[in-house]
Design a protein around this motif. Sequence first.
Motif, PDB file in Angstrom:
ATOM      1  N   ASP A 206      38.972  39.192  25.778  1.00  0.00           N
ATOM      2  CA  ASP A 206      37.963  38.791  26.944  1.00  0.00           C
ATOM      3  C   ASP A 206      38.007  37.397  27.133  1.00  0.00           C
ATOM      4  O   ASP A 206      37.760  36.720  26.383  1.00  0.00           O
ATOM      5  N   CYS A 209      34.454  34.118  28.574  1.00  0.00           N
ATOM      6  CA  CYS A 209      33.302  35.302  28.123  1.00  0.00           C
ATOM      7  C   CYS A 209      31.864  34.651  28.450  1.00  0.00           C
ATOM      8  O   CYS A 209      30.985  35.276  28.669  1.00  0.00           O
ATOM      9  N   GLY A 212      29.084  36.771  26.848  1.00  0.00           N
ATOM     10  CA  GLY A 212      29.660  37.740  26.316  1.00  0.00           C
ATOM     11  C   GLY A 212      28.972  38.977  26.918  1.00  0.00           C
ATOM     12  O   GLY A 212      29.054  40.111  26.562  1.00  0.00           O
ATOM     13  N   ASN A 214      29.514  40.733  29.575  1.00  0.00           N
ATOM     14  CA  ASN A 214      30.321  41.765  30.151  1.00  0.00           C
ATOM     15  C   ASN A 214      31.308  42.346  29.065  1.00  0.00           C
ATOM     16  O   ASN A 214      32.072  43.367  29.411  1.00  0.00           O
ATOM     17  N   ILE A 215      31.433  41.534  27.679  1.00  0.00           N
ATOM     18  CA  ILE A 215      32.440  42.394  26.548  1.00  0.00           C
ATOM     19  C   ILE A 215      31.464  43.274  25.941  1.00  0.00           C
ATOM     20  O   ILE A 215      32.118  43.823  24.968  1.00  0.00           O
ATOM     21  N   ALA A 229      36.161  37.475  22.114  1.00  0.00           N
ATOM     22  CA  ALA A 229      36.210  36.857  23.525  1.00  0.00           C
ATOM     23  C   ALA A 229      36.134  35.286  23.218  1.00  0.00           C
ATOM     24  O   ALA A 229      35.673  34.730  22.209  1.00  0.00           O
ATOM     25  N   ASP A 231      35.997  31.234  24.907  1.00  0.00           N
ATOM     26  CA  ASP A 231      35.663  30.349  26.013  1.00  0.00           C
ATOM     27  C   ASP A 231      35.751  28.994  25.455  1.00  0.00           C
ATOM     28  O   ASP A 231      35.836  28.709  24.187  1.00  0.00           O
ATOM     29  N   PHE A 254      33.594  36.004  18.620  1.00  0.00           N
ATOM     30  CA  PHE A 254      33.719  34.750  19.534  1.00  0.00           C
ATOM     31  C   PHE A 254      34.338  33.482  18.856  1.00  0.00           C
ATOM     32  O   PHE A 254      34.080  33.059  18.097  1.00  0.00           O
ATOM     33  N   THR A 275      39.426  39.831  32.422  1.00  0.00           N
ATOM     34  CA  THR A 275      38.203  38.734  32.712  1.00  0.00           C
ATOM     35  C   THR A 275      37.418  39.600  33.756  1.00  0.00           C
ATOM     36  O   THR A 275      37.580  40.507  34.332  1.00  0.00           O
ATOM     37  N   TYR A 278      35.815  35.612  36.504  1.00  0.00           N
ATOM     38  CA  TYR A 278      36.306  34.502  35.820  1.00  0.00           C
ATOM     39  C   TYR A 278      37.495  33.723  36.608  1.00  0.00           C
ATOM     40  O   TYR A 278      37.438  32.264  36.545  1.00  0.00           O
TER      41      TYR A 278
END
Length: 399
Positions: A206, A209, A212, A214-215, A229, A231, A254, A275, A278
């Motif tokens: 992902d 994220c 997170g 949505n993951i 995920a 970012d 993460f 995504t 995003y």
Amino acid sequence: MKQDVPPPYTAVARHAVFPAPRHDEAARYNFLTGLNKYLSGTIGAGNKLAYDTRVLPAFRAEHGRDPRDRFEIRHAMNRDPWHRFWSACKRNSMEMRQQNGRSITLRQIDELAGKVRQFNEGRDTLELDPAVKVPRYQDAVDIHCMPGCYHGEERPGDMSAGANYDSGLFATTGGGLGALSDGGGQALVEWIRKERPGWAPKRILDLGCTVGHNIVPLALAFPEAEVIAIDTAAPVLRYGHARAQALGATNLRFIQMDAEHMGRFADGHFDWVQTTMYLHELSGKALPAIIREGVRVLAPGGLMFHLEQPQYTDDMPLYEQFIRDWDAFNNNEPFWSAMHAMDLKQIMADAGLPLDCQFVTGVRAVVDRDIFPQAPSGEQEDHGRAAVWNAYGAWKPKA
């Protein structure tokens, strides 16, 4: 003395690291939730009426023609009193949302930080890298009017940006994404189970994220999968990791990483790269680069899937393009307009996903109807944050 929290904010799922609002703080969110619904529905409909009855006739009288593009409509509408009133209310609602969420978070920052540390310390599922540079296109503006954007820190090791973001999503979307604001992730799970029954991806990635939300549904739906995920913003990753752990998504890792530079992942490493809302926060230079990197790390036969609002095509009315553009000029979304005018299909094709492997499908947020019996059944005029998306996807050729 404990006070009852008024509805509808009581419907928000209070996981272990969620900022706890006091009575008056919840009441402010209740007001903003109702205001956002009212602005996107009843009041928002007045924009089209103003355009049809005042703005368009006046434009024709002045120029002897119809507007050529969404920008001419915007300049004309910005002189209309109804649209100016509506825009001012929408902008103020976002500023009030940020003020309330930030106040709630900072009031209990020590307690929240302690809870987050309990879920983060000693676990290898959170990887932060201080060498990761926040891209200029993210650093130059406070997206969504959020002070400090996703990466702002009140102190070293801070997670308040993530807590603020999570706290106010329900109010911003009018509850349209469900109790955990994860309606997008739930929709992904529902879509793939219908599209590929029995498919069990081994590795899922992902991009962008944030916290997170949505993951996590994907990680829970595929507990045997390795889910990553990424970012660039450490504060939202600290909070998002603790949030995921609290919700039982222990297979979700993460990592602080720039999606333009994912060299640590080998070619074809992931079965699913995705995504959720995003791409519209990426610059015109970063978006194609990130798509290319996503295709590189996607395995042959794997799925690339992007949930976004529809692109501005020739068959989309100019007025609709204009109203969808509102966030670009009024809600600190500087790349929204340009991104939705891009030929996303061609960008994906240039990255290695041929046009005949691509598809576009509609995806609606999954909301618990027992909790939200009046959840939106169709997209309203608040297109930027509506719980209905276009999904741009492709199955990577196997050979």
